[in-house]
Design an enzyme around this catalytic site. Sequence first.
Site, mmCIF file in Angstrom:
data_model
loop_
_atom_site.group_PDB
_atom_site.id
_atom_site.type_symbol
_atom_site.label_atom_id
_atom_site.label_comp_id
_atom_site.label_asym_id
_atom_site.label_seq_id
_atom_site.Cartn_x
_atom_site.Cartn_y
_atom_site.Cartn_z
ATOM 1 N N ARG A 77 121.227 -7.710 132.688
ATOM 2 C CA ARG A 77 121.290 -6.917 133.916
ATOM 3 C C ARG A 77 119.906 -6.827 134.569
ATOM 4 O O ARG A 77 119.729 -7.018 135.762
ATOM 5 C CB ARG A 77 121.805 -5.505 133.566
ATOM 6 C CG ARG A 77 122.310 -4.699 134.706
ATOM 7 C CD ARG A 77 123.115 -3.507 134.198
ATOM 8 N NE ARG A 77 122.397 -2.670 133.245
ATOM 9 C CZ ARG A 77 121.440 -1.819 133.570
ATOM 10 N NH1 ARG A 77 121.079 -1.695 134.825
ATOM 11 N NH2 ARG A 77 120.841 -1.094 132.646
ATOM 12 N N ARG A 111 108.045 10.009 137.585
ATOM 13 C CA ARG A 111 106.758 10.392 136.981
ATOM 14 C C ARG A 111 106.301 11.771 137.392
ATOM 15 O O ARG A 111 105.757 12.523 136.608
ATOM 16 C CB ARG A 111 105.662 9.446 137.503
ATOM 17 C CG ARG A 111 105.401 8.225 136.792
ATOM 18 C CD ARG A 111 104.054 7.592 137.154
ATOM 19 N NE ARG A 111 103.620 7.576 138.527
ATOM 20 C CZ ARG A 111 103.912 6.642 139.410
ATOM 21 N NH1 ARG A 111 104.731 5.662 139.104
ATOM 22 N NH2 ARG A 111 103.405 6.694 140.633
ATOM 23 N N TYR A 132 117.536 7.499 151.984
ATOM 24 C CA TYR A 132 118.834 7.833 152.579
ATOM 25 C C TYR A 132 119.293 6.613 153.377
ATOM 26 O O TYR A 132 118.794 5.503 153.145
ATOM 27 C CB TYR A 132 118.613 9.107 153.434
ATOM 28 C CG TYR A 132 119.836 9.734 153.996
ATOM 29 C CD1 TYR A 132 120.917 10.090 153.184
ATOM 30 C CD2 TYR A 132 119.946 9.998 155.360
ATOM 31 C CE1 TYR A 132 122.050 10.674 153.716
ATOM 32 C CE2 TYR A 132 121.076 10.590 155.903
ATOM 33 C CZ TYR A 132 122.122 10.915 155.067
ATOM 34 O OH TYR A 132 123.241 11.491 155.602
ATOM 35 N N GLU A 282 130.995 14.413 148.803
ATOM 36 C CA GLU A 282 130.394 13.342 149.603
ATOM 37 C C GLU A 282 131.093 12.012 149.370
ATOM 38 O O GLU A 282 131.310 11.602 148.224
ATOM 39 C CB GLU A 282 128.906 13.205 149.208
ATOM 40 C CG GLU A 282 128.101 12.345 150.142
ATOM 41 C CD GLU A 282 127.962 12.958 151.537
ATOM 42 O OE1 GLU A 282 127.654 14.158 151.640
ATOM 43 O OE2 GLU A 282 128.174 12.227 152.512
ATOM 44 N N ALA A 342 139.925 6.749 162.307
ATOM 45 C CA ALA A 342 140.739 7.947 162.052
ATOM 46 C C ALA A 342 140.677 8.296 160.570
ATOM 47 O O ALA A 342 141.678 8.643 159.948
ATOM 48 C CB ALA A 342 142.175 7.690 162.496
ATOM 49 N N ALA A 345 135.830 11.149 158.599
ATOM 50 C CA ALA A 345 134.817 11.515 159.591
ATOM 51 C C ALA A 345 135.433 11.624 160.984
ATOM 52 O O ALA A 345 135.257 12.636 161.678
ATOM 53 C CB ALA A 345 133.689 10.486 159.560
ATOM 54 N N ASN A 506 123.362 12.021 162.707
ATOM 55 C CA ASN A 506 123.717 11.937 161.290
ATOM 56 C C ASN A 506 123.879 13.342 160.722
ATOM 57 O O ASN A 506 123.134 14.255 161.099
ATOM 58 C CB ASN A 506 122.595 11.198 160.541
ATOM 59 C CG ASN A 506 123.017 10.828 159.146
ATOM 60 O OD1 ASN A 506 123.196 11.697 158.295
ATOM 61 N ND2 ASN A 506 123.192 9.553 158.895
HETATM 62 N N1 LIG Z 1 126.773 9.455 161.161
HETATM 63 C C1 LIG Z 1 127.224 10.243 160.230
HETATM 64 O O1 LIG Z 1 126.696 11.341 159.997
HETATM 65 C C2 LIG Z 1 128.405 9.849 159.427
HETATM 66 C C3 LIG Z 1 128.896 8.590 159.484
HETATM 67 N N2 LIG Z 1 129.983 8.242 158.732
HETATM 68 C C4 LIG Z 1 130.426 6.871 158.790
HETATM 69 O O2 LIG Z 1 131.725 6.793 159.327
HETATM 70 C C5 LIG Z 1 132.372 5.649 158.824
HETATM 71 C C6 LIG Z 1 133.783 6.007 158.464
HETATM 72 O O3 LIG Z 1 133.833 6.989 157.459
HETATM 73 P P1 LIG Z 1 135.264 7.581 157.002
HETATM 74 O O4 LIG Z 1 135.970 8.190 158.143
HETATM 75 O O5 LIG Z 1 135.069 8.458 155.850
HETATM 76 O O6 LIG Z 1 135.949 6.223 156.530
HETATM 77 P P2 LIG Z 1 137.445 5.821 156.395
HETATM 78 O O7 LIG Z 1 137.489 4.543 155.686
HETATM 79 O O8 LIG Z 1 138.227 6.965 155.891
HETATM 80 O O9 LIG Z 1 137.918 5.610 157.902
HETATM 81 C C7 LIG Z 1 137.670 4.474 158.648
HETATM 82 C C8 LIG Z 1 138.631 4.489 159.816
HETATM 83 O O10 LIG Z 1 138.270 3.433 160.681
HETATM 84 C C9 LIG Z 1 139.440 2.751 161.040
HETATM 85 N N3 LIG Z 1 139.154 1.367 161.425
HETATM 86 C C10 LIG Z 1 138.963 0.295 160.614
HETATM 87 N N4 LIG Z 1 138.843 -0.815 161.350
HETATM 88 C C11 LIG Z 1 138.934 -0.434 162.640
HETATM 89 C C12 LIG Z 1 138.919 -1.139 163.855
HETATM 90 N N5 LIG Z 1 138.757 -2.468 163.884
HETATM 91 N N6 LIG Z 1 139.064 -0.439 165.003
HETATM 92 C C13 LIG Z 1 139.219 0.894 164.995
HETATM 93 N N7 LIG Z 1 139.261 1.612 163.855
HETATM 94 C C14 LIG Z 1 139.119 0.950 162.688
HETATM 95 C C15 LIG Z 1 140.342 2.846 159.830
HETATM 96 O O11 LIG Z 1 141.702 2.597 160.168
HETATM 97 C C16 LIG Z 1 140.089 4.273 159.434
HETATM 98 O O12 LIG Z 1 140.905 5.136 160.175
HETATM 99 C C17 LIG Z 1 131.508 5.130 157.678
HETATM 100 O O13 LIG Z 1 130.809 3.996 158.110
HETATM 101 C C18 LIG Z 1 130.512 6.243 157.434
HETATM 102 O O14 LIG Z 1 129.269 5.762 157.022
HETATM 103 C C19 LIG Z 1 130.635 9.144 157.935
HETATM 104 C C20 LIG Z 1 130.172 10.412 157.830
HETATM 105 C C21 LIG Z 1 128.992 10.853 158.539
HETATM 106 C C1 LIG Z 2 126.023 9.974 156.607
HETATM 107 C C2 LIG Z 2 127.186 10.000 155.755
HETATM 108 O O1 LIG Z 2 127.476 11.004 155.131
HETATM 109 C C3 LIG Z 2 128.012 8.835 155.644
HETATM 110 O O2 LIG Z 2 127.764 7.844 156.327
HETATM 111 O O3 LIG Z 2 128.959 8.879 154.865
HETATM 112 MG MG LIG Z 3 128.880 10.660 153.631
#
Ligand SMILES: NC(=O)C1=CN([C@@H]2O[C@H](COP(=O)(O)OP(=O)(O)OC[C@H]3O[C@@H](n4cnc5c(N)ncnc54)[C@H](O)[C@@H]3O)[C@@H](O)[C@H]2O)C=CC1
Ligand SMILES: CC(=O)C(=O)O
Ligand SMILES: [Mg+2]
Length: 622
Positions: A77, A111, A132, A282, A342, A345, A506
Amino acid sequence: MGRLKRSLINPTAVTRARCFTTAEGHRPTLVHKRSLDILHDPWFNKGTAFSMTERDRLDLRGLLPPNVMSSEQQIERFMVDLKRLEVQARDGPSDPNALAKWRILNRLHDRNETMYYKVLIANIEEYAPIVYTPTVGLVCQNYSGLFRRPRGMYFSAEDRGEMMSMVYNWPADQVDMIVVTDGSRILGLGDLGVQGIGIAIGKLDLYVAAAGINPQRVCYSFSYLVLPVMIDVGTNNEKLLKNPLYLGLQQHRLDGDEYIAVIDEFMEAVFTRWPNVIVQFEDFQSKWAFKLLQRYRNAHRMFNDDVQGTAGVAIAGLLGAVRAQGRPMIDFPKQKIVVAGAGSAGIGVVNAARKTMARMLGNTEHAFDSAKSQFWVVDANGLITDERENIDPDALPFARNTNEAGRQGLREGSSLVEVVRQVRPDVLLGLSGVGGLFSKEVLEALKGSTSAKPAIFAMSNPTKNAECTPEEAFSIVGDNIIFASGSPFRDVDLGNGQIGHSNQGNNMYLFPGIGLGTLLSGSRIISDGMLQAAAERLAAYITEDEVLKGMIFPPISKIRDITKEVAAAVVKEAVEEDLAEGYRDIDTRELQKICQNEEEVLEYVENSMWSPEYPTLVYKRG
Ligand SMILES: NC(=O)C1=CN([C@@H]2O[C@H](COP(=O)(O)OP(=O)(O)OC[C@H]3O[C@@H](n4cnc5c(N)ncnc54)[C@H](O)[C@@H]3O)[C@@H](O)[C@H]2O)C=CC1
Ligand SMILES: CC(=O)C(=O)O
Ligand SMILES: [Mg+2]
């Protein structure tokens, strides 16, 4: 020979350990250490090679990833990791450079914690993207190679029935903050299994740097006050399942009641040992994120950062976008918002935005009902309408009525570009995890927006998953836009001395303050009101002047001050809602008094924030 060498190099080693020969000829070593002391002792540490019986004997259960490895596997590894870095260094400088910085910081963290946090706080803008997003995503993807010294606790599906005793293997009588993940959706990188522990570690680094949560309060007792946790219920990532060097359980994820039983057992164990701990969930896949939130939020001090923290940050950004259009915030309910994604988030954001609109419209049932018509939600299958079969119950309230969609020239499953073209939204918000989703065609369509200053929120992480870059947004849609992204991008030079601001939207702006405010208020739960207060305080942090220049979020360099403000708002709201039970020697009555004066609340929060300074040490005989 080995023993002789050791005693010559380090004479104390033999005083700490005694060797003897058993009848079978094995030579066990007697050690006078257990738990983390063993793992932090380079003489005795075997890392992932400790057998299960040794882990039980030495109170190591839960302190290591669950997969037991041979020393040959450990070396393999290590070598894979070493070689990979060499290969990457030839391919291009950016990822290996970021990983190299992470390694250097991580070694410093091992450390000298005080120095590590001093460096991080003083250079937060430069190193937040390393500890992060985006680099933490790369770290999680490569964690099996990068893993050296364990950090945090691991509870696995194999530990069912044992968690209540395992929590006592953590050598701290007090823990303030836990960030827990099951690794099922790490940033936009999918299921990374046990390797997702990296995100919990990164988030807690921000708790220490931004919120001043003390990582290890040595002056009272031996206490680690922040604890990253991985719940390993398996992985559905086929690559990891086939990788002999993977550190986690090599089985498919538990599901249904079996899965819930593991999470229930974990929650019971941590709240039994540390009744006042706050647990941040998370990066749980959406399927479980909402269910677990509903299951625990009324009984425990917990919240889901992706659902609730993200929603608050998005609300602050959306209100900023309204102000940036030169309109009063009260116009927010008129905004047309297209959301791509959907999941936990995306649905978290539309739920919270709908509630905010309803409140602005008088908080009636009618206002709540009509507010939902401001949202068009598009997922992997296109526009969600009430014609959709097997619709996710969390998305159901936002399904567009088919007849009404038809009148707009839309239908079930309409593509994102069609939706943007027909709706001509004020805001296009991406939480899809799909890099480049806001293609040239989609951005061209946004030029038809009815807003004088449309907003583009490409919030998916890490960088390569952003729905578009600020360069693409400004060059295609035009200079008069608002741009925000989940991971940091540089501002764009628009020429003529003009800057196109690239805001970072964020949840890091909120979760540290939500946690700190909850801790300092002693609230038993985290209410919607506390989350709303946090979001509003963040929205108010930006001045009118800044907003008009396109800045809707403050710079990360101010994160400690922002967190102080957010935490103060959370404390005040907890007191107003009669949820605050006090913290340490500050009881409810004292808190109520403090909260009568804004300056005093801010002072209370500021004085409670830890700053890294070396304490004077004095030897005391044990
Ligand atoms: N900026 C921020 O503070 C945050 C950003 N995020 C980001 O949001 C993203 C999604 O997170 P979750 O909702 O938990 O993920 P998730 O996997 O639960 O949801 C993703 C969604 O996107 C949809 N999707 C996939 N392909 C698509 C397309 N071509 N067109 C339209 N929709 C599409 C899916 O059907 C699903 O509904 C991740 O990249 C995450 O890093 C999440 C939390 C905080
Ligand atoms: C920022 C965050 O929590 C995420 O992208 O999932
Ligand atoms: Mg997150």
